[in-house]
Scaffold this motif. Structure first.
Motif, PDB file in Angstrom:
ATOM      1  N   LEU A 147       0.912  -1.204   0.103  1.00 40.78           N
ATOM      2  CA  LEU A 147      -0.048   0.004   0.011  1.00 40.78           C
ATOM      3  C   LEU A 147       1.006   1.245   0.144  1.00 40.78           C
ATOM      4  N   LEU A 148       2.017   1.224   0.111  1.00 45.39           N
ATOM      5  CA  LEU A 148       2.992   2.268   0.273  1.00 45.39           C
ATOM      6  C   LEU A 148       3.208   2.882  -1.369  1.00 45.39           C
ATOM      7  N   PRO A 149       3.272   4.190  -1.356  1.00 40.11           N
ATOM      8  CA  PRO A 149       3.571   5.012  -2.492  1.00 40.11           C
ATOM      9  C   PRO A 149       4.935   4.470  -3.191  1.00 40.11           C
ATOM     10  N   ALA A 150       5.000   4.679  -4.636  1.00 40.12           N
ATOM     11  CA  ALA A 150       6.281   4.147  -5.065  1.00 40.12           C
ATOM     12  C   ALA A 150       7.554   4.674  -4.536  1.00 40.12           C
ATOM     13  N   GLY A 151       7.585   5.744  -4.157  1.00 41.25           N
ATOM     14  CA  GLY A 151       8.722   6.590  -3.471  1.00 41.25           C
ATOM     15  C   GLY A 151       9.276   5.844  -2.306  1.00 41.25           C
ATOM     16  N   LEU A 152       8.166   5.213  -1.586  1.00 43.50           N
ATOM     17  CA  LEU A 152       8.379   4.761  -0.109  1.00 43.50           C
ATOM     18  C   LEU A 152       8.540   3.306  -0.024  1.00 43.50           C
ATOM     19  N   THR A 188      11.760   2.316  -6.124  1.00 44.83           N
ATOM     20  CA  THR A 188      11.675   2.364  -7.317  1.00 44.83           C
ATOM     21  C   THR A 188      11.625   3.640  -8.147  1.00 44.83           C
ATOM     22  N   LEU A 189      11.473   4.791  -7.304  1.00 42.63           N
ATOM     23  CA  LEU A 189      11.908   6.081  -7.850  1.00 42.63           C
ATOM     24  C   LEU A 189      13.201   6.688  -7.750  1.00 42.63           C
ATOM     25  N   GLY A 190      14.033   6.121  -7.016  1.00 43.62           N
ATOM     26  CA  GLY A 190      15.316   6.272  -6.534  1.00 43.62           C
ATOM     27  C   GLY A 190      15.540   7.686  -5.730  1.00 43.62           C
ATOM     28  N   LEU A 191      14.378   7.972  -4.994  1.00 45.23           N
ATOM     29  CA  LEU A 191      14.422   9.099  -3.915  1.00 45.23           C
ATOM     30  C   LEU A 191      15.665   8.860  -2.958  1.00 45.23           C
ATOM     31  N   PRO A 192      16.199   9.948  -2.833  1.00 44.92           N
ATOM     32  CA  PRO A 192      17.247  10.036  -1.556  1.00 44.92           C
ATOM     33  C   PRO A 192      16.573   9.968  -0.364  1.00 44.92           C
ATOM     34  N   ARG A 193      16.813   8.854   0.677  1.00 46.74           N
ATOM     35  CA  ARG A 193      16.101   8.873   1.860  1.00 46.74           C
ATOM     36  C   ARG A 193      16.736   8.496   3.093  1.00 46.74           C
TER      37      ARG A 193
END
Length: 59
Positions: A39-44, A49-54
């Motif tokens: 249920l998580l958004p793609a970036g989380l 999958t979005l390659g976001l820095p976290r």
């Protein structure tokens, strides 16, 4: 935006057009704690999958 008098608006800082409570209309706190992975958004998601820095667990 500051409106302190008649047209044209002045820069009188004692009055504002939105007020101090306006942030509550636009603030939408969202928490994903204990949400199933599907249920998580793609970036989380775990794959990021979005390659976001976290940061995860401080790293």
């Amino acid at each position: 935006m500051v409106h302190g008098g008649p047209f044209p608006a002045t820069s009188d800082a004692r009055t504002t057009s939105v007020g101090t409570a306006a942030i509550e209309r636009f603030l939408r706190p969202v928490a994903y704690q204990n949400l199933p992975a599907e249920l998580l958004p793609a970036g989380l998601d775990d794959a990021n999958t979005l390659g976001l820095p976290r940061r995860i667990d401080g790293r």
